[in-house]
Design a protein around this motif. Structure first.
Motif, PDB file in Angstrom:
ATOM      1  N   ASN A  23     -28.335  -1.007 -18.024  1.00 16.87           N
ATOM      2  CA  ASN A  23     -29.215  -1.349 -16.400  1.00 16.87           C
ATOM      3  C   ASN A  23     -28.542  -2.818 -16.193  1.00 16.87           C
ATOM      4  N   HIS A  24     -28.874  -3.644 -17.086  1.00 18.51           N
ATOM      5  CA  HIS A  24     -28.903  -4.991 -16.638  1.00 18.51           C
ATOM      6  C   HIS A  24     -27.244  -5.211 -16.487  1.00 18.51           C
ATOM      7  N   PHE A  25     -26.625  -4.796 -17.282  1.00 19.23           N
ATOM      8  CA  PHE A  25     -25.004  -4.988 -17.255  1.00 19.23           C
ATOM      9  C   PHE A  25     -24.526  -4.833 -15.638  1.00 19.23           C
ATOM     10  N   SER A  26     -25.087  -3.329 -14.856  1.00 14.87           N
ATOM     11  CA  SER A  26     -24.722  -3.134 -13.328  1.00 14.87           C
ATOM     12  C   SER A  26     -26.100  -3.509 -12.145  1.00 14.87           C
ATOM     13  N   LYS A  27     -27.238  -3.927 -12.751  1.00 15.54           N
ATOM     14  CA  LYS A  27     -27.526  -4.510 -12.327  1.00 15.54           C
ATOM     15  C   LYS A  27     -27.166  -6.312 -11.700  1.00 15.54           C
ATOM     16  N   ASP A  28     -27.428  -7.385 -13.132  1.00 13.40           N
ATOM     17  CA  ASP A  28     -26.484  -7.929 -12.366  1.00 13.40           C
ATOM     18  C   ASP A  28     -24.786  -8.176 -11.944  1.00 13.40           C
ATOM     19  N   ILE A  29     -24.231  -7.607 -12.470  1.00 13.15           N
ATOM     20  CA  ILE A  29     -23.332  -7.817 -11.174  1.00 13.15           C
ATOM     21  C   ILE A  29     -22.867  -6.886 -10.289  1.00 13.15           C
ATOM     22  N   GLY A  30     -24.114  -6.024 -10.190  1.00 14.37           N
ATOM     23  CA  GLY A  30     -23.818  -5.120  -8.598  1.00 14.37           C
ATOM     24  C   GLY A  30     -24.656  -7.418  -8.160  1.00 14.37           C
ATOM     25  N   HIS A  31     -25.342  -7.517  -8.111  1.00 10.81           N
ATOM     26  CA  HIS A  31     -26.341  -8.658  -7.522  1.00 10.81           C
ATOM     27  C   HIS A  31     -25.199  -9.654  -7.348  1.00 10.81           C
ATOM     28  N   MET A  32     -24.332 -10.335  -8.393  1.00  5.88           N
ATOM     29  CA  MET A  32     -23.577 -10.909  -8.046  1.00  5.88           C
ATOM     30  C   MET A  32     -22.494 -10.507  -7.173  1.00  5.88           C
ATOM     31  N   ASP A  33     -21.519  -9.690  -7.300  1.00  3.52           N
ATOM     32  CA  ASP A  33     -21.046  -9.634  -6.102  1.00  3.52           C
ATOM     33  C   ASP A  33     -21.552  -8.880  -5.136  1.00  3.52           C
ATOM     34  N   ASP A  34     -22.033  -8.341  -4.714  1.00  2.00           N
ATOM     35  CA  ASP A  34     -22.578  -7.629  -3.269  1.00  2.00           C
ATOM     36  C   ASP A  34     -23.906  -8.068  -2.429  1.00  2.00           C
ATOM     37  N   LEU A  35     -25.064  -8.922  -3.461  1.00  2.00           N
ATOM     38  CA  LEU A  35     -26.468  -8.691  -2.690  1.00  2.00           C
ATOM     39  C   LEU A  35     -25.422 -10.080  -2.409  1.00  2.00           C
ATOM     40  N   LEU A  36     -25.350 -11.353  -3.573  1.00  2.00           N
ATOM     41  CA  LEU A  36     -25.470 -12.895  -3.234  1.00  2.00           C
ATOM     42  C   LEU A  36     -24.936 -13.455  -2.305  1.00  2.00           C
ATOM     43  N   PRO A  37     -23.459 -13.020  -1.643  1.00  2.00           N
ATOM     44  CA  PRO A  37     -22.908 -13.360  -0.385  1.00  2.00           C
ATOM     45  C   PRO A  37     -23.999 -13.189   0.858  1.00  2.00           C
ATOM     46  N   LEU A  38     -24.007 -11.718   1.128  1.00  2.00           N
ATOM     47  CA  LEU A  38     -24.400 -11.990   1.985  1.00  2.00           C
ATOM     48  C   LEU A  38     -26.162 -12.217   2.221  1.00  2.00           C
ATOM     49  N   THR A  39     -26.879 -12.267   1.182  1.00  2.00           N
ATOM     50  CA  THR A  39     -28.187 -12.878   1.101  1.00  2.00           C
ATOM     51  C   THR A  39     -27.673 -14.811   1.164  1.00  2.00           C
ATOM     52  N   PHE A  40     -27.198 -15.095   0.488  1.00  4.34           N
ATOM     53  CA  PHE A  40     -26.968 -16.692   1.053  1.00  4.34           C
ATOM     54  C   PHE A  40     -26.054 -16.383   2.543  1.00  4.34           C
ATOM     55  N   LEU A  41     -25.812 -15.696   2.964  1.00  2.00           N
ATOM     56  CA  LEU A  41     -24.701 -15.655   4.154  1.00  2.00           C
ATOM     57  C   LEU A  41     -26.160 -15.530   5.287  1.00  2.00           C
ATOM     58  N   ASP A  42     -26.821 -15.268   5.317  1.00  2.00           N
ATOM     59  CA  ASP A  42     -28.485 -14.845   5.748  1.00  2.00           C
ATOM     60  C   ASP A  42     -29.613 -15.323   5.769  1.00  2.00           C
ATOM     61  N   PHE A  43     -29.833 -16.390   4.553  1.00  2.00           N
ATOM     62  CA  PHE A  43     -30.076 -17.494   4.429  1.00  2.00           C
ATOM     63  C   PHE A  43     -29.593 -18.598   5.033  1.00  2.00           C
ATOM     64  N   ILE A  44     -28.404 -18.842   5.977  1.00  2.00           N
ATOM     65  CA  ILE A  44     -28.091 -20.287   6.082  1.00  2.00           C
ATOM     66  C   ILE A  44     -28.356 -19.813   8.145  1.00  2.00           C
ATOM     67  N   GLN A  45     -27.549 -18.676   8.114  1.00  2.00           N
ATOM     68  CA  GLN A  45     -27.724 -18.274   9.898  1.00  2.00           C
ATOM     69  C   GLN A  45     -29.503 -18.474  10.297  1.00  2.00           C
ATOM     70  N   THR A  46     -29.692 -17.944   9.309  1.00  2.00           N
ATOM     71  CA  THR A  46     -31.962 -17.617   9.626  1.00  2.00           C
ATOM     72  C   THR A  46     -31.921 -19.294   9.546  1.00  2.00           C
ATOM     73  N   PHE A  47     -31.408 -20.046   8.465  1.00  2.00           N
ATOM     74  CA  PHE A  47     -32.307 -21.263   8.732  1.00  2.00           C
ATOM     75  C   PHE A  47     -31.836 -22.330   9.383  1.00  2.00           C
ATOM     76  N   LEU A  48     -30.624 -21.720  10.017  1.00  2.00           N
ATOM     77  CA  LEU A  48     -30.230 -22.962  11.623  1.00  2.00           C
ATOM     78  C   LEU A  48     -30.865 -22.650  12.934  1.00  2.00           C
ATOM     79  N   LEU A  49     -30.908 -21.086  12.888  1.00  2.00           N
ATOM     80  CA  LEU A  49     -31.916 -20.941  13.633  1.00  2.00           C
ATOM     81  C   LEU A  49     -33.106 -21.406  13.932  1.00  2.00           C
TER      82      LEU A  49
END
Length: 186
Positions: A23-49
């Motif tokens: 669970n830790h292997f799949s979840k941690d790697i999944g977050h790093m590869d999939d969710l982190l870039p999208l979350t960072f992009l959403d944060f930057i867009q929302t913050f600037l808005l």
């Protein structure tokens, strides 16, 4: 992480089920590869808005800055409350997911034994119970996120209503003052 697992003593594997490790292997790697870039992009867009909208509002009507400060404090308090709750619910969801992975891994390892004792139905029911528990925790995690979203939307709607009526009142007061000034001059 893999290097740490390779160097771990056997006691670690006795205390931690294989499902939790997977669970830790799949979840941690999944977050790093999939969710982190999208979350960072959403944060930057929302913050600037938000910075842009607040900047334009304050430039148009400087009195809005007085209302923005309590709104920011309220958002910060809601965020702190949500983060505390969300961490606990996320931990619960990870724990219940580990139960599903552990049961699945142990069932696959002992598949011949399960078939020999004709215990398929028992293991299926146990898997269904673990899966139901995980689904409940996952649904709770989703509803906590929706709770935050609804509260922030309601607060923003109230804020926009107050700012709109405040702007109308300021324009009306300015118009009345100009009218009184013209009447006084005449």
């Amino acid at each position: 992480m893999l290097e740490s697992i390779f160097r771990a003593p056997m006691l670690f594997f006795d205390r931690n089920p294989i499902g939790r490790i997977l669970n830790h292997f799949s979840k941690d790697i999944g977050h790093m590869d999939d969710l982190l870039p999208l979350t960072f992009l959403d944060f930057i867009q929302t913050f600037l808005l938000v910075i842009g909208v607040v900047g334009v509002m304050v430039a148009a009507i400087p009195w809005i800055a007085i209302a923005v400060i309590p709104l920011g404090i309220l958002f910060f308090v809601l965020q702190q409350y949500f983060l505390q709750t969300s961490r606990d619910v996320k931990c619960l969801e990870c724990t219940t997911r580990s139960l599903v992975f552990s049961h699945l891994a142990s069932s696959l390892r002992g598949l011949w034994t399960i078939w020999a004792y004709k215990a398929e139905q028992k293991f299926q029911e146990l898997f269904d119970a673990h899966q139901d528990l995980h689904s409940e925790a996952w649904f709770l995690l989703l509803t906590t996120s929706q709770w935050l979203s609804v509260y922030l939307d309601v607060i923003c709607a109230i804020f926009v209503t107050i700012v709109s009526f405040g702007a109308l009142l300021l324009v009306e007061c300015k118009y009345k003052c100009e009218c009184l000034w013209y009447i006084y001059i005449l």
